[in-house]
Design a protein around this motif. Structure first.
Motif, PDB file in Angstrom:
ATOM      1  N   TYR A  82       0.824  -1.210   0.000  1.00 32.71           N
ATOM      2  CA  TYR A  82       0.000   0.000   0.000  1.00 32.71           C
ATOM      3  C   TYR A  82       0.860   1.263   0.000  1.00 32.71           C
ATOM      4  O   TYR A  82       0.564   2.224  -0.710  1.00 32.71           O
ATOM      5  N   GLU A  83       1.931   1.236   0.768  1.00 28.69           N
ATOM      6  CA  GLU A  83       2.803   2.409   0.871  1.00 28.69           C
ATOM      7  C   GLU A  83       3.403   2.774  -0.483  1.00 28.69           C
ATOM      8  O   GLU A  83       3.538   3.947  -0.829  1.00 28.69           O
ATOM      9  N   PHE A  84       3.775   1.758  -1.239  1.00 26.18           N
ATOM     10  CA  PHE A  84       4.354   2.001  -2.565  1.00 26.18           C
ATOM     11  C   PHE A  84       3.321   2.638  -3.488  1.00 26.18           C
ATOM     12  O   PHE A  84       3.607   3.613  -4.189  1.00 26.18           O
ATOM     13  N   VAL A  85       2.111   2.098  -3.465  1.00 27.88           N
ATOM     14  CA  VAL A  85       1.039   2.637  -4.305  1.00 27.88           C
ATOM     15  C   VAL A  85       0.755   4.083  -3.906  1.00 27.88           C
ATOM     16  O   VAL A  85       0.619   4.961  -4.767  1.00 27.88           O
ATOM     17  N   GLN A  86       0.677   4.335  -2.590  1.00 25.89           N
ATOM     18  CA  GLN A  86       0.405   5.690  -2.119  1.00 25.89           C
ATOM     19  C   GLN A  86       1.523   6.646  -2.534  1.00 25.89           C
ATOM     20  O   GLN A  86       1.265   7.776  -2.938  1.00 25.89           O
ATOM     21  N   ALA A  87       2.766   6.197  -2.449  1.00 23.10           N
ATOM     22  CA  ALA A  87       3.899   7.031  -2.864  1.00 23.10           C
ATOM     23  C   ALA A  87       3.810   7.355  -4.354  1.00 23.10           C
ATOM     24  O   ALA A  87       4.084   8.491  -4.770  1.00 23.10           O
ATOM     25  N   MET A  88       3.413   6.382  -5.163  1.00 26.08           N
ATOM     26  CA  MET A  88       3.281   6.615  -6.606  1.00 26.08           C
ATOM     27  C   MET A  88       2.154   7.608  -6.895  1.00 26.08           C
ATOM     28  O   MET A  88       2.282   8.470  -7.762  1.00 26.08           O
ATOM     29  N   ILE A  89       1.059   7.509  -6.139  1.00 28.32           N
ATOM     30  CA  ILE A  89      -0.052   8.446  -6.310  1.00 28.32           C
ATOM     31  C   ILE A  89       0.388   9.860  -5.944  1.00 28.32           C
ATOM     32  O   ILE A  89       0.107  10.822  -6.667  1.00 28.32           O
ATOM     33  N   ASN A  90       1.112   9.985  -4.829  1.00 29.52           N
ATOM     34  CA  ASN A  90       1.597  11.302  -4.407  1.00 29.52           C
ATOM     35  C   ASN A  90       2.555  11.895  -5.424  1.00 29.52           C
ATOM     36  O   ASN A  90       2.505  13.090  -5.729  1.00 29.52           O
ATOM     37  N   GLU A  91       3.434  11.066  -5.963  1.00 32.41           N
ATOM     38  CA  GLU A  91       4.384  11.548  -6.979  1.00 32.41           C
ATOM     39  C   GLU A  91       3.638  12.007  -8.226  1.00 32.41           C
ATOM     40  O   GLU A  91       3.972  13.029  -8.825  1.00 32.41           O
ATOM     41  N   ARG A  92       2.614  11.267  -8.609  1.00 33.49           N
ATOM     42  CA  ARG A  92       1.813  11.638  -9.780  1.00 33.49           C
ATOM     43  C   ARG A  92       1.133  12.989  -9.550  1.00 33.49           C
ATOM     44  O   ARG A  92       1.082  13.837 -10.442  1.00 33.49           O
ATOM     45  N   LYS A  93       0.623  13.204  -8.322  1.00 34.95           N
ATOM     46  CA  LYS A  93      -0.013  14.486  -7.999  1.00 34.95           C
ATOM     47  C   LYS A  93       0.987  15.634  -8.117  1.00 34.95           C
ATOM     48  O   LYS A  93       0.663  16.697  -8.652  1.00 34.95           O
ATOM     49  N   GLN A  94       2.215  15.401  -7.623  1.00 34.95           N
ATOM     50  CA  GLN A  94       3.251  16.437  -7.715  1.00 34.95           C
ATOM     51  C   GLN A  94       3.563  16.756  -9.173  1.00 34.95           C
ATOM     52  O   GLN A  94       3.711  17.925  -9.550  1.00 34.95           O
ATOM     53  N   HIS A  95       3.650  15.730  -9.996  1.00 37.98           N
ATOM     54  CA  HIS A  95       3.925  15.940 -11.419  1.00 37.98           C
ATOM     55  C   HIS A  95       2.780  16.700 -12.076  1.00 37.98           C
ATOM     56  O   HIS A  95       3.014  17.589 -12.903  1.00 37.98           O
ATOM     57  N   ASP A  96       1.550  16.360 -11.705  1.00 36.22           N
ATOM     58  CA  ASP A  96       0.398  17.069 -12.267  1.00 36.22           C
ATOM     59  C   ASP A  96       0.430  18.543 -11.879  1.00 36.22           C
ATOM     60  O   ASP A  96       0.137  19.421 -12.697  1.00 36.22           O
ATOM     61  N   GLU A  97       0.789  18.829 -10.615  1.00 39.85           N
ATOM     62  CA  GLU A  97       0.884  20.221 -10.154  1.00 39.85           C
ATOM     63  C   GLU A  97       1.987  20.968 -10.899  1.00 39.85           C
ATOM     64  O   GLU A  97       1.803  22.117 -11.306  1.00 39.85           O
ATOM     65  N   MET A  98       3.132  20.311 -11.085  1.00 43.61           N
ATOM     66  CA  MET A  98       4.232  20.952 -11.817  1.00 43.61           C
ATOM     67  C   MET A  98       3.830  21.208 -13.267  1.00 43.61           C
ATOM     68  O   MET A  98       4.128  22.273 -13.822  1.00 43.61           O
ATOM     69  N   ASN A  99       3.144  20.256 -13.874  1.00 41.88           N
ATOM     70  CA  ASN A  99       2.689  20.440 -15.256  1.00 41.88           C
ATOM     71  C   ASN A  99       1.707  21.598 -15.351  1.00 41.88           C
ATOM     72  O   ASN A  99       1.769  22.399 -16.291  1.00 41.88           O
ATOM     73  N   ALA A 100       0.803  21.714 -14.394  1.00 39.07           N
ATOM     74  CA  ALA A 100      -0.163  22.812 -14.394  1.00 39.07           C
ATOM     75  C   ALA A 100       0.560  24.160 -14.279  1.00 39.07           C
ATOM     76  O   ALA A 100       0.221  25.123 -14.971  1.00 39.07           O
ATOM     77  N   GLU A 101       1.570  24.229 -13.412  1.00 39.35           N
ATOM     78  CA  GLU A 101       2.343  25.460 -13.260  1.00 39.35           C
ATOM     79  C   GLU A 101       3.093  25.798 -14.558  1.00 39.35           C
ATOM     80  O   GLU A 101       3.130  26.955 -14.979  1.00 39.35           O
ATOM     81  N   LEU A 102       3.676  24.793 -15.191  1.00 38.23           N
ATOM     82  CA  LEU A 102       4.388  25.027 -16.458  1.00 38.23           C
ATOM     83  C   LEU A 102       3.423  25.504 -17.540  1.00 38.23           C
ATOM     84  O   LEU A 102       3.763  26.393 -18.330  1.00 38.23           O
ATOM     85  N   ILE A 103       2.247  24.959 -17.576  1.00 37.94           N
ATOM     86  CA  ILE A 103       1.246  25.393 -18.558  1.00 37.94           C
ATOM     87  C   ILE A 103       0.860  26.848 -18.291  1.00 37.94           C
ATOM     88  O   ILE A 103       0.748  27.658 -19.215  1.00 37.94           O
ATOM     89  N   ARG A 104       0.680  27.202 -17.015  1.00 34.29           N
ATOM     90  CA  ARG A 104       0.358  28.578 -16.642  1.00 34.29           C
ATOM     91  C   ARG A 104       1.484  29.526 -17.081  1.00 34.29           C
ATOM     92  O   ARG A 104       1.249  30.573 -17.676  1.00 34.29           O
ATOM     93  N   GLN A 105       2.734  29.132 -16.809  1.00 35.44           N
ATOM     94  CA  GLN A 105       3.881  29.961 -17.189  1.00 35.44           C
ATOM     95  C   GLN A 105       3.989  30.087 -18.709  1.00 35.44           C
ATOM     96  O   GLN A 105       4.314  31.164 -19.227  1.00 35.44           O
TER      97      GLN A 105
END
Length: 140
Positions: A82-105
């Motif tokens: 479960y911890e591995f899956v949760q870590a992958m989900i959190n990493e995906r969220k971070q990537h999505d946030e970074m992508n959103a910021e890059l799109i805004r910029q």
């Protein structure tokens, strides 16, 4: 006994009709009853559909008809922690946030570029009017 005869024996053992199996596995109607052997595509469909069928037995007649259920359980992959899956989900969220910021910029940069193009166009127009000396009395 050939491959088809062994496969018919397997179907009888499992209590599955030939036509019903052909339909469920995506084989053409009568593929099992034909005198010719199975083609590679048909064998692949059989292997995928019959997880407990010992392929070695089907092809050669050696060994047991069915794969031991204990062996099948050993081959299955252990569950993902479960911890591995949760870590992958959190990493995906971070990537999505970074992508959103890059799109805004990128949007801001495109806006600045468009404004810069307009400014350059206006400046070129001003330079052209300044260079035109007609009517200024400076003509020769």
């Amino acid at each position: 006994m050939n491959i088809k005869e062994r496969f018919v024996e397997y179907l009888k053992y499992k209590g599955i009709g030939q036509t019903a199996f052909e339909e469920s596995a995506g084989l053409s109607r009568g593929a099992i009853a034909k005198k010719s052997g199975f083609n590679a595509d048909s064998l692949e469909k059989i292997i995928v559909s019959c997880q407990d069928l010992n392929i070695s037995w089907l092809l050669t007649g050696s060994g047991e008809m069915l794969i031991d259920k204990n062996i099948l359980q050993e081959v299955k992959q252990p569950p993902v922690p479960y911890e591995f899956v949760q870590a992958m989900i959190n990493e995906r969220k971070q990537h999505d946030e970074m992508n959103a910021e890059l799109i805004r910029q990128n949007g801001k940069l495109i806006q600045l570029l468009e404004e810069s193009k307009k400014t350059v166009a206006v400046q070129k127009g001003d330079n052209a009017s300044c260079a035109d000396a007609s009517g200024s009395g400076l003509e020769k």
